[in-house]
Motif scaffolding. Structure first.
Motif, PDB file in Angstrom:
ATOM      1  N   ASP A  41      42.223  35.235  33.418  1.00  0.00           N
ATOM      2  CA  ASP A  41      40.828  35.638  33.254  1.00  0.00           C
ATOM      3  C   ASP A  41      40.059  35.631  34.570  1.00  0.00           C
ATOM      4  OD1 ASP A  41      40.893  32.869  33.436  1.00  0.00           O
ATOM      5  OD2 ASP A  41      39.246  32.576  32.015  1.00  0.00           O
ATOM      6  N   GLU A  42      40.632  35.080  35.632  1.00  0.00           N
ATOM      7  CA  GLU A  42      39.992  35.095  36.935  1.00  0.00           C
ATOM      8  C   GLU A  42      40.418  36.308  37.765  1.00  0.00           C
ATOM      9  OE1 GLU A  42      39.270  30.598  38.271  1.00  0.00           O
ATOM     10  OE2 GLU A  42      41.381  31.126  38.068  1.00  0.00           O
ATOM     11  N   LEU A  43      41.428  37.000  37.317  1.00  0.00           N
ATOM     12  CA  LEU A  43      41.882  38.171  38.065  1.00  0.00           C
ATOM     13  C   LEU A  43      41.000  39.356  37.729  1.00  0.00           C
ATOM     14  CD1 LEU A  43      45.739  37.726  37.914  1.00  0.00           C
ATOM     15  CD2 LEU A  43      44.235  37.488  39.893  1.00  0.00           C
ATOM     16  N   ALA A  44      41.297  40.099  36.683  1.00  0.00           N
ATOM     17  CA  ALA A  44      40.465  41.241  36.328  1.00  0.00           C
ATOM     18  C   ALA A  44      41.034  41.961  35.126  1.00  0.00           C
ATOM     19  CB  ALA A  44      40.367  42.210  37.492  1.00  0.00           C
ATOM     20  N   PHE A  45      40.180  42.695  34.480  1.00  0.00           N
ATOM     21  CA  PHE A  45      40.595  43.640  33.465  1.00  0.00           C
ATOM     22  C   PHE A  45      39.575  44.765  33.493  1.00  0.00           C
ATOM     23  CE2 PHE A  45      37.674  40.803  31.404  1.00  0.00           C
ATOM     24  CZ  PHE A  45      36.901  41.626  30.613  1.00  0.00           C
ATOM     25  N   GLY A  46      39.929  45.894  32.981  1.00  0.00           N
ATOM     26  CA  GLY A  46      39.004  47.008  33.016  1.00  0.00           C
ATOM     27  C   GLY A  46      39.539  48.209  32.282  1.00  0.00           C
ATOM     28  N   PRO A  47      38.808  49.307  32.364  1.00  0.00           N
ATOM     29  CA  PRO A  47      39.157  50.490  31.583  1.00  0.00           C
ATOM     30  C   PRO A  47      40.391  51.239  32.088  1.00  0.00           C
ATOM     31  CG  PRO A  47      37.249  50.919  32.959  1.00  0.00           C
ATOM     32  CD  PRO A  47      37.564  49.462  33.094  1.00  0.00           C
ATOM     33  N   THR A  48      40.784  51.041  33.321  1.00  0.00           N
ATOM     34  CA  THR A  48      41.965  51.735  33.862  1.00  0.00           C
ATOM     35  C   THR A  48      42.773  50.769  34.717  1.00  0.00           C
ATOM     36  OG1 THR A  48      40.900  52.423  35.918  1.00  0.00           O
ATOM     37  CG2 THR A  48      40.650  53.904  34.023  1.00  0.00           C
ATOM     38  N   PRO A  49      44.053  51.025  34.908  1.00  0.00           N
ATOM     39  CA  PRO A  49      44.854  50.164  35.787  1.00  0.00           C
ATOM     40  C   PRO A  49      44.305  50.124  37.217  1.00  0.00           C
ATOM     41  CG  PRO A  49      46.291  51.492  34.431  1.00  0.00           C
ATOM     42  CD  PRO A  49      44.885  52.008  34.207  1.00  0.00           C
ATOM     43  N   ALA A  50      43.841  51.256  37.727  1.00  0.00           N
ATOM     44  CA  ALA A  50      43.311  51.285  39.097  1.00  0.00           C
ATOM     45  C   ALA A  50      42.076  50.393  39.223  1.00  0.00           C
ATOM     46  CB  ALA A  50      42.971  52.719  39.504  1.00  0.00           C
ATOM     47  N   TYR A  51      41.197  50.425  38.230  1.00  0.00           N
ATOM     48  CA  TYR A  51      40.007  49.576  38.253  1.00  0.00           C
ATOM     49  C   TYR A  51      40.424  48.107  38.215  1.00  0.00           C
ATOM     50  CZ  TYR A  51      35.709  47.232  37.004  1.00  0.00           C
ATOM     51  OH  TYR A  51      34.640  46.386  36.998  1.00  0.00           O
ATOM     52  N   SER A  52      41.330  47.782  37.313  1.00  0.00           N
ATOM     53  CA  SER A  52      41.791  46.393  37.190  1.00  0.00           C
ATOM     54  C   SER A  52      42.414  45.899  38.486  1.00  0.00           C
ATOM     55  CB  SER A  52      42.799  46.266  36.044  1.00  0.00           C
ATOM     56  OG  SER A  52      42.202  46.595  34.822  1.00  0.00           O
ATOM     57  N   PHE A  53      43.234  46.731  39.106  1.00  0.00           N
ATOM     58  CA  PHE A  53      43.888  46.345  40.355  1.00  0.00           C
ATOM     59  C   PHE A  53      42.859  46.134  41.464  1.00  0.00           C
ATOM     60  CE2 PHE A  53      45.812  47.244  44.450  1.00  0.00           C
ATOM     61  CZ  PHE A  53      46.884  46.367  44.438  1.00  0.00           C
ATOM     62  N   SER A  54      41.901  47.053  41.604  1.00  0.00           N
ATOM     63  CA  SER A  54      40.913  46.917  42.676  1.00  0.00           C
ATOM     64  C   SER A  54      40.018  45.702  42.444  1.00  0.00           C
ATOM     65  CB  SER A  54      40.075  48.192  42.825  1.00  0.00           C
ATOM     66  OG  SER A  54      39.281  48.415  41.673  1.00  0.00           O
ATOM     67  N   LYS A  55      39.691  45.414  41.190  1.00  0.00           N
ATOM     68  CA  LYS A  55      38.870  44.242  40.864  1.00  0.00           C
ATOM     69  C   LYS A  55      39.644  42.962  41.173  1.00  0.00           C
ATOM     70  CE  LYS A  55      35.299  42.324  38.932  1.00  0.00           C
ATOM     71  NZ  LYS A  55      33.921  42.572  39.190  1.00  0.00           N
ATOM     72  N   ALA A  56      40.918  42.918  40.807  1.00  0.00           N
ATOM     73  CA  ALA A  56      41.746  41.750  41.099  1.00  0.00           C
ATOM     74  C   ALA A  56      41.872  41.547  42.600  1.00  0.00           C
ATOM     75  CB  ALA A  56      43.124  41.900  40.461  1.00  0.00           C
ATOM     76  N   ALA A  57      42.058  42.631  43.345  1.00  0.00           N
ATOM     77  CA  ALA A  57      42.168  42.537  44.802  1.00  0.00           C
ATOM     78  C   ALA A  57      40.876  41.992  45.408  1.00  0.00           C
ATOM     79  CB  ALA A  57      42.498  43.903  45.396  1.00  0.00           C
ATOM     80  N   LEU A  58      39.735  42.443  44.909  1.00  0.00           N
ATOM     81  CA  LEU A  58      38.454  41.938  45.411  1.00  0.00           C
ATOM     82  C   LEU A  58      38.305  40.449  45.118  1.00  0.00           C
ATOM     83  CD1 LEU A  58      35.664  42.387  46.684  1.00  0.00           C
ATOM     84  CD2 LEU A  58      34.837  42.994  44.409  1.00  0.00           C
ATOM     85  N   ASN A  59      38.702  40.018  43.925  1.00  0.00           N
ATOM     86  CA  ASN A  59      38.597  38.601  43.569  1.00  0.00           C
ATOM     87  C   ASN A  59      39.501  37.736  44.446  1.00  0.00           C
ATOM     88  OD1 ASN A  59      36.729  39.216  41.610  1.00  0.00           O
ATOM     89  ND2 ASN A  59      38.195  39.164  39.940  1.00  0.00           N
ATOM     90  N   VAL A  60      40.715  38.184  44.700  1.00  0.00           N
ATOM     91  CA  VAL A  60      41.638  37.445  45.573  1.00  0.00           C
ATOM     92  C   VAL A  60      41.112  37.430  47.006  1.00  0.00           C
ATOM     93  CG1 VAL A  60      43.961  37.429  46.563  1.00  0.00           C
ATOM     94  CG2 VAL A  60      43.648  37.811  44.104  1.00  0.00           C
ATOM     95  N   PHE A  61      40.624  38.578  47.491  1.00  0.00           N
ATOM     96  CA  PHE A  61      40.069  38.648  48.846  1.00  0.00           C
ATOM     97  C   PHE A  61      38.877  37.698  49.000  1.00  0.00           C
ATOM     98  CE2 PHE A  61      37.159  40.647  51.970  1.00  0.00           C
ATOM     99  CZ  PHE A  61      37.939  40.476  53.094  1.00  0.00           C
TER     100      PHE A  61
END
Length: 83
Positions: free
Chosen positions: A6-26
């Motif tokens: 739940d700290e990584l990300a989820f969203g409407p598309t895989p690309a959104y989820s990946f970019s959100k997770a990357a921002l959270n890790v960064f």
């Protein structure tokens, strides 16, 4: 420190989820490398924008409600951890 699902990300598309997770890790990495600074990423949840306009959710926030969290983190942020 390992991020939980739940700290990584989820969203409407895989690309959104990946970019959100990357921002959270960064954000976590940046905070760890600059401990004297408060580094924050604000995740307001589902906001009624063009991206979420088709969703029917009782939890959908207005842009103004979402902005309150951003303003709080930027101007006050008491209790808001870095990273």
């Amino acid at each position: 420190e390992v991020l939980q699902d739940d700290e990584l990300a989820f969203g409407p598309t895989p690309a959104y989820s990946f970019s959100k997770a990357a921002l959270n890790v960064f954000t976590r990495l940046l905070a760890a490398s600059h401990p004297a600074a408060r580094i924050v990423a604000v995740c307001p949840g589902d906001v009624s924008t063009g991206m979420c306009s088709d969703w029917e959710s009782p939890d959908l926030k207005t842009a103004e409600e979402a902005a309150e969290g951003v303003l709080w983190a930027a101007t006050d942020g008491r209790g808001c951890p870095s990273g």
